[in-house]
Design a protein around this motif. Structure first.
Motif, PDB file in Angstrom:
ATOM      1  N   LEU A 227      41.134  37.138  34.586  1.00 47.37           N
ATOM      2  CA  LEU A 227      40.290  35.724  33.571  1.00 47.37           C
ATOM      3  C   LEU A 227      40.095  36.445  32.888  1.00 47.37           C
ATOM      4  O   LEU A 227      40.415  37.526  31.980  1.00 47.37           O
ATOM      5  CB  LEU A 227      39.344  35.294  34.716  1.00 47.37           C
ATOM      6  CG  LEU A 227      39.245  35.086  35.953  1.00 47.37           C
ATOM      7  CD1 LEU A 227      38.405  35.018  36.828  1.00 47.37           C
ATOM      8  CD2 LEU A 227      39.938  34.049  36.115  1.00 47.37           C
ATOM      9  N   ASN A 228      39.840  35.550  31.528  1.00 48.90           N
ATOM     10  CA  ASN A 228      39.383  35.599  29.877  1.00 48.90           C
ATOM     11  C   ASN A 228      40.253  36.078  29.172  1.00 48.90           C
ATOM     12  O   ASN A 228      40.269  37.475  28.563  1.00 48.90           O
ATOM     13  CB  ASN A 228      37.841  36.010  30.124  1.00 48.90           C
ATOM     14  CG  ASN A 228      36.644  35.931  30.686  1.00 48.90           C
ATOM     15  OD1 ASN A 228      36.279  35.092  30.882  1.00 48.90           O
ATOM     16  ND2 ASN A 228      36.596  36.671  31.451  1.00 48.90           N
ATOM     17  N   ALA A 229      41.625  36.134  29.732  1.00 44.83           N
ATOM     18  CA  ALA A 229      43.161  36.064  29.421  1.00 44.83           C
ATOM     19  C   ALA A 229      44.069  35.220  28.299  1.00 44.83           C
ATOM     20  O   ALA A 229      44.931  34.980  29.074  1.00 44.83           O
ATOM     21  CB  ALA A 229      43.767  37.066  29.914  1.00 44.83           C
ATOM     22  N   PRO A 230      43.291  34.779  27.322  1.00 46.25           N
ATOM     23  CA  PRO A 230      44.516  33.547  26.682  1.00 46.25           C
ATOM     24  C   PRO A 230      45.446  34.000  26.133  1.00 46.25           C
ATOM     25  O   PRO A 230      44.715  35.308  24.701  1.00 46.25           O
ATOM     26  CB  PRO A 230      43.117  33.008  25.414  1.00 46.25           C
ATOM     27  CG  PRO A 230      41.678  34.362  25.613  1.00 46.25           C
ATOM     28  CD  PRO A 230      42.354  34.975  26.211  1.00 46.25           C
ATOM     29  N   VAL A 231      45.959  33.667  26.531  1.00 46.55           N
ATOM     30  CA  VAL A 231      47.463  33.757  25.663  1.00 46.55           C
ATOM     31  C   VAL A 231      47.993  33.351  24.682  1.00 46.55           C
ATOM     32  O   VAL A 231      47.876  32.198  23.945  1.00 46.55           O
ATOM     33  CB  VAL A 231      48.839  34.060  26.822  1.00 46.55           C
ATOM     34  CG1 VAL A 231      50.254  33.946  26.108  1.00 46.55           C
ATOM     35  CG2 VAL A 231      48.631  34.291  27.717  1.00 46.55           C
ATOM     36  N   ARG A 232      48.231  34.670  23.349  1.00 42.35           N
ATOM     37  CA  ARG A 232      48.339  33.560  21.924  1.00 42.35           C
ATOM     38  C   ARG A 232      49.893  33.764  21.459  1.00 42.35           C
ATOM     39  O   ARG A 232      50.148  33.487  20.653  1.00 42.35           O
ATOM     40  CB  ARG A 232      46.907  34.201  21.079  1.00 42.35           C
ATOM     41  CG  ARG A 232      46.202  34.826  21.166  1.00 42.35           C
ATOM     42  CD  ARG A 232      45.535  33.055  21.280  1.00 42.35           C
ATOM     43  NE  ARG A 232      44.204  32.813  21.677  1.00 42.35           N
ATOM     44  CZ  ARG A 232      43.541  31.304  21.888  1.00 42.35           C
ATOM     45  NH1 ARG A 232      44.531  30.870  22.380  1.00 42.35           N
ATOM     46  NH2 ARG A 232      42.325  31.294  21.950  1.00 42.35           N
ATOM     47  N   ARG A 233      50.613  34.489  22.328  1.00 41.25           N
ATOM     48  CA  ARG A 233      51.976  34.930  21.905  1.00 41.25           C
ATOM     49  C   ARG A 233      53.030  35.320  22.951  1.00 41.25           C
ATOM     50  O   ARG A 233      52.501  36.235  24.064  1.00 41.25           O
ATOM     51  CB  ARG A 233      51.404  35.903  20.558  1.00 41.25           C
ATOM     52  CG  ARG A 233      53.201  36.701  20.132  1.00 41.25           C
ATOM     53  CD  ARG A 233      53.117  37.416  18.437  1.00 41.25           C
ATOM     54  NE  ARG A 233      54.745  38.046  18.330  1.00 41.25           N
ATOM     55  CZ  ARG A 233      55.122  37.619  17.191  1.00 41.25           C
ATOM     56  NH1 ARG A 233      54.597  36.843  16.637  1.00 41.25           N
ATOM     57  NH2 ARG A 233      55.879  38.063  16.727  1.00 41.25           N
TER      58      ARG A 233
END
Length: 455
Positions: free
Chosen positions: A233-239
């Protein structure tokens, strides 16, 4: 590629229903899976919270005939299904605030407007049957249907002002947008994907027929329990980077993981914000950029008891006056209290969202008071979920295809890009935008991967 943590077979981005189902299906096939979720809880657009010891759904919550994969999943997880409350009269609020009781799905609009709406609904159904749900951009009439908005079709087809107003309300209720914001082809595809207009609009026999004991969020939570430590959790993917040997997925805090493949199971506007290297093909990237979400504010309003039932009302309302588009009885199966859900959709949702929270609450409760009497204006609990302000949703119920998107870019809709696969309610040709569509998409993405790399 950047420094990364030890690899897994597949990374799934997004722990909504599609991502959860995909990850669990892959895990069962023998894959080592990592599921990355930007929020602090799973569920995506089947979000939930607890009020007075009961789970309440802040997002999607209904299931109905034909949604076989969601029923099967609920049965597998031991989640009971029970019918949506329909006993009693429904209400129509006119533009002037007059309340009319009616039975069924179409209110008393006056004989000419009623005939007008019936003709339009029949024509929509006939047109929808001509659409290929697997490839909506195909077909001899696809370009013509995709070159116009639902608004232009309504204005050209309906002959009464009352009929046009009702179809505008129906558009807000079904797609959470204005008729000018989506193509006619998309509206027809959506209907075809559900099996017909009645399946979309009806409660008994339609997509709103049943509810899940403990809420749809409870199903997501049970799937998450099975996956356990595979979820971050709390792991927004950016790349997301890919090469011939695999992928590297990097979160906002810089943590990176390697995998053989990745499934992107987030709404299109969020997928468009991920940096892909090498870049996605231009057509696929352009499609993601062109798909906005609908505009919805959902309210869950609790009372000591479902008092409207004693007044002979079902709790279901359609309002031409607004800003509430519709309400429904969402009282828990336990009968411990009464719950109304209310939706403000489309342009009224955007207008209401611009007001202060206390003013939004006042407007909503004033509206419920008009519809159900003074008791409705003094609830025991009040929960608001403005889906357009959710940073990891940016709207609901689903993404909208504007004119030209299906026929110009639709061929890239579900196709993998190398080692990148797609899931989510917007990638399903059956029950697009529904929880069942999300389940189907998760299963399809998992099968796509296991068939590409048999284990």
């Amino acid at each position: 590629m950047s420094h990364h943590r030890p690899g897994v077979d597949v990374i799934v981005v997004g722990a909504g229903m599609a991502g959860l189902v995909c990850a669990e299906r892959l895990r069962r096939s023998g894959c080592e899976v990592l599921l990355l979720e930007a929020r602090d809880q799973v569920g995506g657009r089947t979000a939930g919270t607890e009020v007075d010891g009961e789970n309440v759904d802040l997002g999607g919550q209904f299931v109905g005939p034909g949604q076989d994969r969601m029923y099967a999943l609920a049965a597998e997880l031991g989640v009971a299904v029970f019918p949506t409350h329909t006993a009693g009269a429904n209400l129509l609020e006119t533009e002037t605030g007059r309340l009319r009781r009616f039975r069924g799905m179409v209110p008393k609009l006056g004989p000419l407007a009623l005939l007008d709406v019936a003709r339009a609904q029949s024509r929509l159904d006939r047109l929808a049957r001509t659409v290929d749900a697997e490839a909506p951009w195909r077909g001899p009439d696809a370009a013509a249907l995709d070159g116009q908005t639902l608004r232009s079709w309504i204005d050209r087809t309906l002959r009464t002002e009352g009929g046009r107003r009702f179809l505008t309300l129906a558009c807000r209720a079904i797609w959470a947008c204005e008729p000018s914001e989506l193509s006619l082809l998309h509206a027809l595809f959506y209907v075809k994907a559900a099996g017909g207009l009645a399946a979309v609009t009806d409660v008994e026999g339609g997509a709103q027929q049943d509810r899940l004991d403990g809420g749809a969020y409870g199903v997501a939570a049970k799937l998450a329990e099975r996956l356990g430590a595979a979820i971050r959790l709390n792991a927004p993917v950016r790349r997301i980077e890919q090469d011939d040997s695999g992928v590297v997925v990097t979160a906002e805090d810089g943590t990176a993981w390697r995998a053989g493949r990745v499934v992107v199971a987030v709404p299109p506007p969020l997928a468009a914000r991920i940096t892909f290297h090498p870049p996605l093909p231009a057509a696929r990237d352009n499609l993601l950029q062109r798909l906005p979400m609908g505009s919805v504010i959902k309210y869950v309003v609790g009372y000591p008891a479902p008092f409207w039932r004693q007044a002979g009302l079902s709790g279901a309302v359609l309002s031409l006056r607004g800003p509430v588009a519709m309400t429904a009885d969402s009282s828990p199966r336990s009968g411990r209290r009464g719950v109304l859900i209310a939706f403000v959709n489309g342009a009224p949702a955007r207008d209401l969202a611009a007001r202060a929270p206390e003013e939004r609450r006042r407007v909503l409760l004033d509206g419920l008071g008009r519809l159900f009497g003074p008791e409705a204006a003094t609830p025991a609990s009040f929960v608001e979920r403005n889906w357009n302000e959710e940073p990891f949703a940016r709207g609901a119920y689903s993404a909208l295809f504007p004119p030209g998107a299906w026929t110009g870019l639709g061929a890239t809709w579900r196709a993998p890009v190398g080692r990148i696969h797609w899931a989510g309610a917007e990638t399903s040709p059956r029950w697009y935008g529904y929880i069942d569509g999300a389940v189907r998409s998760g299963e399809a993405a998992a099968d796509e991967i296991t068939q590409a790399e048999p284990r």
